[in-house]
Design a protein around this motif. Sequence first.
Motif, short mmCIF file in Angstrom:
data_model
loop_
_atom_site.label_atom_id
_atom_site.label_comp_id
_atom_site.label_asym_id
_atom_site.label_seq_id
_atom_site.Cartn_x
_atom_site.Cartn_y
_atom_site.Cartn_z
N TRP A 196 73.07 -9.91 -26.34
CA TRP A 196 71.88 -10.61 -26.82
C TRP A 196 70.89 -10.72 -25.69
O TRP A 196 71.25 -10.95 -24.54
CB TRP A 196 72.26 -11.99 -27.37
CG TRP A 196 71.14 -12.66 -28.10
CD1 TRP A 196 70.40 -13.72 -27.67
CD2 TRP A 196 70.61 -12.31 -29.39
NE1 TRP A 196 69.44 -14.06 -28.60
CE2 TRP A 196 69.55 -13.21 -29.68
CE3 TRP A 196 70.93 -11.32 -30.32
CZ2 TRP A 196 68.81 -13.14 -30.86
CZ3 TRP A 196 70.19 -11.27 -31.49
CH2 TRP A 196 69.15 -12.16 -31.76
N PHE A 248 72.37 -2.70 -30.84
CA PHE A 248 71.08 -2.56 -31.53
C PHE A 248 70.57 -3.93 -31.94
O PHE A 248 69.39 -4.25 -31.82
CB PHE A 248 71.22 -1.66 -32.76
CG PHE A 248 69.95 -1.57 -33.57
CD1 PHE A 248 68.88 -0.81 -33.13
CD2 PHE A 248 69.82 -2.29 -34.76
CE1 PHE A 248 67.70 -0.75 -33.87
CE2 PHE A 248 68.65 -2.23 -35.51
CZ PHE A 248 67.59 -1.46 -35.05
N HIS A 249 71.46 -4.78 -32.43
CA HIS A 249 71.06 -6.11 -32.87
C HIS A 249 71.16 -7.13 -31.74
O HIS A 249 71.62 -8.26 -31.92
CB HIS A 249 71.91 -6.55 -34.07
CG HIS A 249 71.59 -5.81 -35.32
ND1 HIS A 249 72.41 -4.82 -35.81
CD2 HIS A 249 70.52 -5.87 -36.15
CE1 HIS A 249 71.87 -4.32 -36.92
NE2 HIS A 249 70.72 -4.93 -37.14
N SER A 250 70.69 -6.75 -30.57
CA SER A 250 70.61 -7.70 -29.45
C SER A 250 69.31 -8.50 -29.52
O SER A 250 69.05 -9.36 -28.68
CB SER A 250 70.73 -6.98 -28.11
OG SER A 250 69.84 -5.89 -28.02
N THR A 251 68.49 -8.20 -30.51
CA THR A 251 67.33 -9.01 -30.88
C THR A 251 67.27 -9.07 -32.40
O THR A 251 67.90 -8.24 -33.09
CB THR A 251 66.00 -8.42 -30.37
OG1 THR A 251 65.76 -7.16 -31.02
CG2 THR A 251 66.01 -8.23 -28.86
N ASP A 252 66.54 -10.01 -32.93
CA ASP A 252 66.42 -10.13 -34.38
C ASP A 252 65.78 -8.89 -34.99
O ASP A 252 66.12 -8.47 -36.11
CB ASP A 252 65.59 -11.36 -34.75
CG ASP A 252 66.34 -12.66 -34.51
OD1 ASP A 252 67.59 -12.63 -34.59
OD2 ASP A 252 65.69 -13.68 -34.22
N GLU A 253 64.85 -8.30 -34.26
CA GLU A 253 64.10 -7.14 -34.79
C GLU A 253 64.86 -5.83 -34.61
O GLU A 253 64.55 -4.84 -35.25
CB GLU A 253 62.74 -7.01 -34.08
CG GLU A 253 61.83 -8.21 -34.24
CD GLU A 253 62.20 -9.36 -33.31
OE1 GLU A 253 62.91 -9.10 -32.30
OE2 GLU A 253 61.83 -10.50 -33.60
N GLY A 254 65.86 -5.83 -33.75
CA GLY A 254 66.56 -4.59 -33.42
C GLY A 254 66.03 -4.04 -32.11
O GLY A 254 64.81 -4.07 -31.86
N ASP A 282 75.65 2.00 -33.84
CA ASP A 282 76.20 1.09 -34.85
C ASP A 282 76.95 -0.02 -34.12
O ASP A 282 77.98 0.22 -33.49
CB ASP A 282 77.14 1.85 -35.78
CG ASP A 282 77.67 1.00 -36.93
OD1 ASP A 282 77.50 -0.23 -36.89
OD2 ASP A 282 78.26 1.57 -37.86
N ASP A 283 76.42 -1.23 -34.18
CA ASP A 283 77.07 -2.36 -33.50
C ASP A 283 78.49 -2.60 -33.99
O ASP A 283 79.35 -3.07 -33.24
CB ASP A 283 76.26 -3.65 -33.71
CG ASP A 283 74.89 -3.57 -33.06
OD1 ASP A 283 74.65 -2.64 -32.27
OD2 ASP A 283 74.05 -4.44 -33.35
N ASN A 284 78.74 -2.29 -35.26
CA ASN A 284 80.03 -2.61 -35.86
C ASN A 284 81.19 -1.84 -35.24
O ASN A 284 82.32 -2.33 -35.22
CB ASN A 284 80.00 -2.36 -37.36
CG ASN A 284 79.11 -3.36 -38.08
OD1 ASN A 284 78.95 -4.49 -37.64
ND2 ASN A 284 78.51 -2.94 -39.19
#
Length: 309
Positions: A196, A248-254, A282-284
């Motif tokens: 994050w 990729f989702h280390s911010t709300d916007e990507g 892919d974060d998952n």
Amino acid sequence: MMNKIKKIAIITLTLILLLTFTSCQSRQSGYNDKETAKIEITDIKGKTVVLNKIPERIVSLSPTNTEIMFALGAGDKLVGVTSFCDYPEEAKKIDKIGDFDNPSIELIKKMNPDLVLAGGYIQEDLMAALEGLNIPVASTEAADVESIYDSIAMVGKLVGKETEAEEIINNIHKDIEEIENKVMGKERKKVFYLVWKDPLYTAGQGTYINEIIQIAGGQNVATEITGWGQYSFEELLKQNPDILIAAFHSTDEGMRKEDIMKDELFSKLPCIREGNIHVMSDDNIVSRPGPRVVEAIREMAKALHSDSF
């Protein structure tokens, strides 16, 4: 003489039919035995789970368990999953029982499951509540790469897919060994993994991501912290990583590579100015210890040692 021959022929035919019938009955009996025989495992938390037969109505309380079920070819047994269960595409069509942190006991009860596959320790109270309702629960979610094999083997045994589980496990072993051989002897680049951006969070020792970095031929600069934790930018400058890898989702916007390069703070890092940045596709795959672990390790290894791939 003719009557004697006919009599012998009738007796012979009768014996053949009898043997065939007995053989079929034996095979059928074996199949039924498999379907009705008790299944017993020791789950991830050391609890013994016993089922009277192979379950046909299963609820998954975690995306990882859902992915394992589909990888085994048993996705059609799932009658309920969490709202986070989004892989494979078919998982999105299954009825939802809430999110990972707070699934609905009432919804689970309505689905009348004969097995619930639970996730991590955050679900202990829920597991106890379900067991109080006489619903069998098995905790099968791994916490590291090694226990992924145990998870797959457990679920495979529970759903009658032991052969398929063994094949998946063997393929994962083979693929990881192939990647390790490619990065063997290479310089271990120093990695900072961005979980994050603001505030700055990363993955330290004891995390699944840290393990993936190591297998991929890297060295996590944040091993002085344990688990997931906040990290100071001053310490990051001091550690001076060779590459920054971001969720990729280390911010709300990507997050995009361009965003990191333009950032006022991150641009102070030499690796950023040199463009040594990788945003995970892919974060998952780096947050779910399951069948796609090889995808995570391979992508990380390519980012660290592109010349070996």
